[in-house]
Design an enzyme around this catalytic site. Structure first.
Site, mmCIF file in Angstrom:
data_model
loop_
_atom_site.group_PDB
_atom_site.id
_atom_site.type_symbol
_atom_site.label_atom_id
_atom_site.label_comp_id
_atom_site.label_asym_id
_atom_site.label_seq_id
_atom_site.Cartn_x
_atom_site.Cartn_y
_atom_site.Cartn_z
ATOM 1 N N SER A 87 -47.228 6.170 89.936
ATOM 2 C CA SER A 87 -46.402 5.134 90.573
ATOM 3 C C SER A 87 -44.924 5.305 90.254
ATOM 4 O O SER A 87 -44.065 5.092 91.112
ATOM 5 C CB SER A 87 -46.869 3.740 90.132
ATOM 6 O OG SER A 87 -48.215 3.551 90.488
ATOM 7 N N HIS B 107 -54.936 6.430 92.998
ATOM 8 C CA HIS B 107 -55.752 5.248 92.669
ATOM 9 C C HIS B 107 -56.845 5.048 93.732
ATOM 10 O O HIS B 107 -57.998 4.762 93.418
ATOM 11 C CB HIS B 107 -54.897 3.969 92.651
ATOM 12 C CG HIS B 107 -53.833 3.920 91.599
ATOM 13 N ND1 HIS B 107 -52.512 3.657 91.889
ATOM 14 C CD2 HIS B 107 -53.894 4.064 90.256
ATOM 15 C CE1 HIS B 107 -51.805 3.644 90.767
ATOM 16 N NE2 HIS B 107 -52.623 3.894 89.755
ATOM 17 N N ARG C 123 -55.545 12.047 84.509
ATOM 18 C CA ARG C 123 -54.935 13.182 85.213
ATOM 19 C C ARG C 123 -54.800 14.313 84.198
ATOM 20 O O ARG C 123 -55.780 14.872 83.759
ATOM 21 C CB ARG C 123 -53.577 12.764 85.795
ATOM 22 C CG ARG C 123 -53.695 11.850 86.999
ATOM 23 C CD ARG C 123 -52.388 11.206 87.309
ATOM 24 N NE ARG C 123 -51.946 10.480 86.120
ATOM 25 C CZ ARG C 123 -50.958 9.618 86.089
ATOM 26 N NH1 ARG C 123 -50.277 9.373 87.151
ATOM 27 N NH2 ARG C 123 -50.639 8.986 84.981
#
Ligand code: PNS
Length: 172
Positions: free
Chosen positions: A136, A22, A98
């Site tokens: 995450s 991020h 991604r």
């Protein structure tokens, strides 16, 4: 919040917690936009490890030493992203991509947002190659299993993860 001539975008997400992927995207986004609103989504249906305030604090701290920190606004929002964007007078949403696996989810979200408000556009930046495998959830799983996630998240997030895991383990 928005001056007439400045370019601004919203970078929304769960950020539970913010990762170096991020951070990389925000830093690269700063080359394109004058300001970036990093907006933590409040989603009562999603179980999160960190509270919204904790997530915002971690983002703020991660950029505290950054010379561009005044161009990064950390905020949170409830409800629809397009409504939040409209209220802020912002028309661009930034998202990272991604692997191909992100594409379907992002595709659906973008078209839903576009259906809800045609004045708001989403732009995508590829996540830095180094961060392709970082997300995450993987960070939380690894940290909960005792793995070292240093280098994948900012140092302050690494410390906060350890603190959170200690407090969770005390409760069980
Ligand atoms: O980091 P995430 O979990 O991939 O972020 C997803 C997020 C928060 C950007 C997305 O769930 C969102 O925009 N939520 C707000 C609710 C909304 O506007 N939903 C309609 C679009 S599907």
């Amino acid at each position: 919040m928005k001056d007439n001539n400045e370019s601004i975008c919203i970078y929304p997400g769960s950020f539970d917690p913010i990762t170096n992927g991020h951070i990389n995207l925000i830093e690269r986004g700063m080359h394109i936009f004058d300001k970036i609103i990093v907006a933590v989504a409040i989603n009562p249906l999603k179980v999160s490890m960190f509270t919204v305030e904790e997530r915002k604090d971690m983002i703020q701290q991660a950029f505290s030493g950054n010379p561009n920190s005044q161009r990064i606004i950390v905020d949170s929002f409830d409800g629809l992203l397009v409504e939040y964007a409209r209220n802020k007078g912002v028309h661009v949403v930034l998202r990272g991509l991604r692997a191909m696996s992100d594409f379907e989810y992002e595709f659906q979200m973008t078209f839903m947002n576009r259906k809800l408000d045609r004045t708001i556009d989403t732009i995508f930046m590829m996540t830095g190659l180094q961060w392709f495998f970082v997300n995450s959830n993987a960070i939380k799983q690894a940290a909960l299993s005792g793995a070292c996630v240093s280098g994948l998240v900012p140092d302050n997030v690494c410390d906060k993860l350890q603190e959170k895991i200690r407090s969770l383990k005390k409760k069980t």
